[in-house]
Design a protein around this motif. Structure first.
Motif, PDB file in Angstrom:
ATOM      1  N   ALA A 321      -9.996  27.659 -20.832  1.00 31.25           N
ATOM      2  CA  ALA A 321      -8.510  27.861 -20.311  1.00 31.25           C
ATOM      3  C   ALA A 321      -7.963  28.806 -21.299  1.00 31.25           C
ATOM      4  O   ALA A 321      -8.310  29.056 -22.310  1.00 31.25           O
ATOM      5  CB  ALA A 321      -7.956  26.426 -20.435  1.00 31.25           C
ATOM      6  N   PRO A 322      -6.639  29.508 -20.816  1.00 31.33           N
ATOM      7  CA  PRO A 322      -5.805  30.249 -21.828  1.00 31.33           C
ATOM      8  C   PRO A 322      -5.687  29.667 -23.200  1.00 31.33           C
ATOM      9  O   PRO A 322      -5.681  30.330 -24.112  1.00 31.33           O
ATOM     10  CB  PRO A 322      -4.635  30.295 -21.113  1.00 31.33           C
ATOM     11  N   ASP A 323      -5.585  28.174 -23.018  1.00 33.02           N
ATOM     12  CA  ASP A 323      -5.046  27.678 -24.635  1.00 33.02           C
ATOM     13  C   ASP A 323      -6.480  27.308 -25.439  1.00 33.02           C
ATOM     14  O   ASP A 323      -6.457  26.891 -26.643  1.00 33.02           O
ATOM     15  CB  ASP A 323      -4.784  26.314 -24.341  1.00 33.02           C
ATOM     16  N   GLY A 324      -7.847  27.872 -24.894  1.00 36.16           N
ATOM     17  CA  GLY A 324      -8.863  27.811 -25.625  1.00 36.16           C
ATOM     18  C   GLY A 324      -9.921  26.538 -25.246  1.00 36.16           C
ATOM     19  O   GLY A 324     -10.994  26.352 -25.995  1.00 36.16           O
ATOM     20  N   ALA A 354      -9.071  28.030 -11.339  1.00 35.03           N
ATOM     21  CA  ALA A 354      -7.655  27.627 -11.592  1.00 35.03           C
ATOM     22  C   ALA A 354      -7.452  27.468 -13.029  1.00 35.03           C
ATOM     23  O   ALA A 354      -6.580  27.719 -13.903  1.00 35.03           O
ATOM     24  CB  ALA A 354      -7.077  26.671 -10.724  1.00 35.03           C
ATOM     25  N   PHE A 355      -8.476  26.764 -13.735  1.00 37.10           N
ATOM     26  CA  PHE A 355      -8.488  26.328 -15.038  1.00 37.10           C
ATOM     27  C   PHE A 355      -8.749  27.424 -16.014  1.00 37.10           C
ATOM     28  O   PHE A 355      -7.874  27.395 -17.011  1.00 37.10           O
ATOM     29  CB  PHE A 355      -9.557  25.437 -15.175  1.00 37.10           C
ATOM     30  N   LEU A 360     -13.503  34.433 -15.063  1.00 38.17           N
ATOM     31  CA  LEU A 360     -14.467  33.842 -15.991  1.00 38.17           C
ATOM     32  C   LEU A 360     -14.955  34.791 -17.085  1.00 38.17           C
ATOM     33  O   LEU A 360     -15.210  36.141 -16.995  1.00 38.17           O
ATOM     34  CB  LEU A 360     -15.768  33.447 -15.123  1.00 38.17           C
ATOM     35  N   GLY A 361     -15.470  34.364 -18.214  1.00 37.36           N
ATOM     36  CA  GLY A 361     -15.698  35.042 -19.199  1.00 37.36           C
ATOM     37  C   GLY A 361     -17.284  35.261 -19.144  1.00 37.36           C
ATOM     38  O   GLY A 361     -17.913  36.231 -19.962  1.00 37.36           O
ATOM     39  N   ASP A 362     -18.108  34.439 -18.373  1.00 38.10           N
ATOM     40  CA  ASP A 362     -19.413  34.466 -18.172  1.00 38.10           C
ATOM     41  C   ASP A 362     -19.826  34.256 -16.813  1.00 38.10           C
ATOM     42  O   ASP A 362     -18.875  33.610 -16.056  1.00 38.10           O
ATOM     43  CB  ASP A 362     -20.119  33.614 -19.241  1.00 38.10           C
TER      44      ASP A 362
END
Length: 411
Positions: A321-324, A354-355, A360-362
């Motif tokens: 998520a954006p907060d890590g 949404a999360f 996605l990073g991968d």
């Protein structure tokens, strides 16, 4: 009907594009009229450049050239009605013509790039269909749904993989993740899936299948290393590997065999509960050719009617998520234990995107498998034969209990 549909498809973008064309045309008319009627010390003619400038956002080079030409004509009309072709008017007309030509040029370049991108996308989609074939919705007593989410916006396939095939009276599945990205990972994934589809039919046990896949990957990596410098060959062999999870699901037996080669453990949904199926003897990933492998080990678990299995790659559980924070897959899946394979997969896809905020990073691949008692092959065969009037055993002998009796007086 086909011709009518094609004409409708062509009419829709033509209609929307030409409707938007009214905006720059209206601007040209409005600016020209106001400039002609305004006092002599007010000059709005330079604003005509707005019309050709906004046209490429919804139209091609031809319409852009048309709007640019109309803007130049309008500027000429303004000059003729506002006291003749002064040096100022001549400069404005020349500047407007040059800007319009540049806009047409860049519009043509953009369209060429769009056509190249369309061709690349079509090749990518064809590659996906060949390398990563869609899994069938039904295989024996199993209902299956699969999903692939690529991290790159324009990519259709990456290093994640899955495949399934019928083998005797059961189904064998594999899901894996190739280390790395790009064409090399796609090549490694295609080699593994090709080897799986071929060996799954020939291998009598899951252990034999694992050995065959390991040999195929090591041979492939060795061939790749031969085309590199000796200093890079060892690096290739050390850095290339594939995590994989291989399952053997019998049709009639609820006991499923699994071998896990460094892959995230699957989730089992049973009567509303979610269980993580950790491997008691985890194996190193496939392709670790320089490490001594003592052999593959098996784990078994019960997969009953109406149970659901969720297979996934690490792109799902490592999504942030954006907060890590990482995506809590098991916790989220517990909300949808009563859903079918397609519905469950859609829930996870929507919730995952949404999360992470939509990107996605991968790459992330998921396969949902549900054992359905309604799809048991033996039950289906008996039902079909019974409808025909006579029920038979699997060996072809008539079933005396199911043979219809004659009505009184009809013997």
């Amino acid at each position: 009907m086909g011709l009518r549909r094609r004409l409708a498809d062509l009419w829709q973008p033509w209609q929307s594009g030409h409707a938007l064309l009214a905006i720059p045309l209206a601007l040209i008319v409005a600016i020209t009229v106001v400039d002609v009627l305004a006092p002599r010390h007010i000059h709005l003619g330079p604003l005509l450049v707005v019309a050709p400038a906004i046209t490429p956002s919804f139209a091609g080079p031809r319409l852009t050239a048309l709007v640019g030409a109309l803007a130049v004509i309008a500027q000429t009309v303004i000059a003729a009605l506002r006291g003749g072709f002064t040096a100022n008017h001549q400069v404005q007309i020349a500047a407007l013509a040059v800007i319009s030509l540049l806009l047409v040029y860049f519009c043509r370049k953009r369209e060429r790039r769009i056509r190249v991108l369309d061709r690349v996308r079509s090749v990518s989609e064809a590659t996906q269909r060949v390398v990563l074939r869609p899994l069938p919705h039904r295989m024996g007593p199993l209902r299956i749904a699969s999903s692939y989410l690529a991290a790159e916006d324009e990519a259709q396939i990456g290093g994640d993989l899955y495949a399934a095939t019928r083998a005797g009276n059961g189904t064998r599945l594999i899901i894996g993740d190739v280390r790395g990205k790009g064409l090399t990972s796609i090549s490694d994934a295609s080699v593994l899936m090709g080897a799986f589809r071929e060996a799954a039919h020939r291998s009598t046990t899951l252990l034999e299948l694992g050995d065959t896949l390991e040999n195929s990957i090591c041979r492939h990596l060795a061939e790749q290393a031969e085309h590199t410098h000796h200093s890079e060959a060892d690096h290739e062999l050390h850095e290339h590997f594939i995590t994989a999870l291989i399952l053997d699901i019998p049709d009639e037996d609820p006991m499923v065999q699994m071998t896990n080669c460094g892959h995230p453990p699957p989730l089992l949904l049973h009567k509303g509960r979610v269980t993580t199926l950790y491997s008691s003897h985890p194996q190193p990933p496939l392709g670790m050719c320089d490490l001594p492998r003592t052999g593959f080990t098996l784990n078994a678990f019960t997969f009953e009617d109406d149970d659901t299995l969720l297979l996934y790659t690490d792109g799902v559980i490592e999504a942030r998520a954006p907060d890590g924070t990482f995506y809590p897959l098991a916790e989220r899946v517990a909300q949808w234990t009563g859903s079918g394979p397609e519905k469950l997969l859609q829930h996870i896809r929507d919730d995952l995107l949404a999360f992470v905020g939509g990107h996605l990073g991968d790459d992330a691949a998921m396969v949902v498998i549900q054992r359905s008692p309604k799809l048991q092959p033996g039950h289906q065969l008996r039902k079909i034969i019974h409808i025909s009037g006579i029920s038979h055993h699997a060996d072809g002998a008539p079933d005396a209990e199911a043979t219809p009796h004659s009505a009184p007086g009809q013997e």
